[in-house]
Design a protein around this motif. Structure first.
Motif, PDB file in Angstrom:
ATOM      1  N   TYR A 107       0.836  -1.204   0.000  1.00  8.51           N
ATOM      2  CA  TYR A 107       0.000   0.000   0.000  1.00  8.51           C
ATOM      3  C   TYR A 107       0.873   1.257   0.000  1.00  8.51           C
ATOM      4  O   TYR A 107       0.626   2.204  -0.753  1.00  8.51           O
ATOM      5  N   ASN A 110       2.605   1.637  -3.395  1.00  7.96           N
ATOM      6  CA  ASN A 110       1.673   2.107  -4.403  1.00  7.96           C
ATOM      7  C   ASN A 110       1.331   3.582  -4.195  1.00  7.96           C
ATOM      8  O   ASN A 110       1.190   4.345  -5.147  1.00  7.96           O
ATOM      9  N   SER A 111       1.192   3.977  -2.936  1.00  4.65           N
ATOM     10  CA  SER A 111       0.901   5.376  -2.624  1.00  4.65           C
ATOM     11  C   SER A 111       2.013   6.278  -3.131  1.00  4.65           C
ATOM     12  O   SER A 111       1.763   7.359  -3.669  1.00  4.65           O
ATOM     13  N   SER A 161      -5.064   4.128  -3.611  1.00  7.77           N
ATOM     14  CA  SER A 161      -4.177   2.998  -3.316  1.00  7.77           C
ATOM     15  C   SER A 161      -4.860   1.912  -2.499  1.00  7.77           C
ATOM     16  O   SER A 161      -4.282   0.840  -2.288  1.00  7.77           O
ATOM     17  N   SER A 164      -4.998  -1.900  -3.378  1.00 11.94           N
ATOM     18  CA  SER A 164      -3.824  -2.739  -3.157  1.00 11.94           C
ATOM     19  C   SER A 164      -3.927  -3.514  -1.848  1.00 11.94           C
ATOM     20  O   SER A 164      -3.311  -4.574  -1.694  1.00 11.94           O
ATOM     21  N   GLU A 186      -3.848   0.151 -12.329  1.00  6.43           N
ATOM     22  CA  GLU A 186      -2.628   0.799 -11.847  1.00  6.43           C
ATOM     23  C   GLU A 186      -1.894   1.516 -12.973  1.00  6.43           C
ATOM     24  O   GLU A 186      -1.444   2.657 -12.815  1.00  6.43           O
TER      25      GLU A 186
END
Length: 348
Positions: A107, A110-111, A161, A164, A186
């Motif tokens: 997470y 991805n953030s 995000s 995820s 994504e």
């Protein structure tokens, strides 16, 4: 939990088939990935911390670009600190941190991806407003507006995000179809759409500059463009592999093409994910090259010196005339008659 594969940005994936060539079974791929992440950790954390220190401790007034660079450095520096977990994973070739850490780390990774590209997109849009719509920039974009936009960007990043947390798990019943849909989401949300906005912004900027008589070599424009290009180069392989894995789902499960695409994606994940991490430690290097003329004179304060003049770019200013400085010397620029893109010496 030992029979899984994981990469810094894709998360754990079960490999119940002993013949499956997962990324952790590829010593060459994981070795290169671990080496890249180690260099990223060594260079990225101190580099981004230095940027944060330079802006917060050395610059009294912050321009829009400086605020965006500050947020970008905070996001990148935080991500760099997380690479230690993935270095340990690649070295041990098994995920030992548990399911909760899998979700949390993915997470956060991805953030960072979304935060980086969104902040870079904001830089490009800001330059577009500064060059094409200068009156809009000076009258509508106040400091309060800028802070709200940045805060809104972080909220969007945290919300976008969330998937995820759902699709990344250490478990044996992972839904490959849902993971594939997430890969597509994504890439579209974190690369294709933002880069389309960036490209459109720079096309309009170049068109505007060609329409005006006021054209000159602008360091800050080159710096921002370098940030954009660097991010794209390091993240493109990762998103290409995303699309390869998405394309694999179009073919029957036991087809030769699908097996080939799966092999490509699985064997390339570690390297492409590690390359994506490089983008987060590349910006300090870019800033150092951009400010190398200040190093001998200003020492460790060179980066602050490079950005300190950005007060002329402060939002909400009522002035329509700025002092610009380039290799040809200082000159007054009328904002009503010309487009302005300030240099780092006195504008962002």
């Amino acid at each position: 939990m030992n029979n899984i594969s994981v990469s810094p940005l894709t998360g754990p994936k079960p490999t119940t088939d002993p013949e499956d060539k997962s990324i952790v079974s590829n010593d060459y791929s994981t070795g290169i990935g671990a080496l890249i992440l180690s260099l990223v950790l060594i260079l990225g954390v101190p580099g981004n911390l230095f940027i944060v220190w330079s802006i917060l401790a050395r610059i009294r007034r912050h321009s829009v670009t400086t605020l965006l660079i500050l947020n970008l450095a905070c996001a990148d520096g935080f991500l760099m600190a997380l690479t230690i977990f993935f270095i340990i994973y690649l070295a041990m070739q098994t995920w030992v941190f548990g399911n909760a850490m899998c979700k949390i780390l993915f997470y956060l990774c991805n953030s960072n991806m979304y935060a980086s590209i969104f902040l870079i997109t904001l830089m490009s849009v800001h330059r577009l407003l500064a060059v094409v719509f200068p009156h809009t920039l000076s009258h509508l974009i106040t400091r309060k507006v800028v802070r709200r936009v940045i805060l809104g960007t972080w909220v969007l990043v945290m919300v976008i995000s969330i998937p995820s947390l759902v699709f990344r798990d250490v478990r044996e019943d992972t839904d490959d179809y849902n993971q594939t849909r997430y890969y597509a989401f994504e890439t579209v949300a974190g690369f294709i759409i933002p880069y389309a906005i960036i490209i459109i912004s720079y096309v309009l900027i170049l068109k505007r500059l060609r329409e005006t008589k006021f054209q000159r070599n602008v360091r800050s424009e080159k710096l921002i463009l370098a940030i954009v290009i660097t991010f794209g180069l390091f993240w493109l392989p990762y998103h290409v592999i995303n699309m390869v894995q998405v394309a694999a789902e179009w073919y029957p499960e036991h087809s030769a093409i699908r097996k080939r695409l799966d092999t490509i994606s699985q064997s390339s994940r570690a390297v492409t994910s590690a390359l994506a991490f490089i983008s987060s430690c590349a910006n300090p290097v870019l800033y150092t090259f951009a400010g190398k003329s200040y190093i001998k004179k200003n020492g460790f304060a060179f980066m602050a010196k490079m950005f300190e003049g950005t007060s002329s770019d402060q939002t909400g200013t009522k002035s329509t005339r700025f002092m610009t400085k380039d290799n040809l010397g200082e000159s007054n620029v009328d904002f009503q008659n010309h487009t302005v893109a300030s240099t780092p010496e006195n504008g962002s």
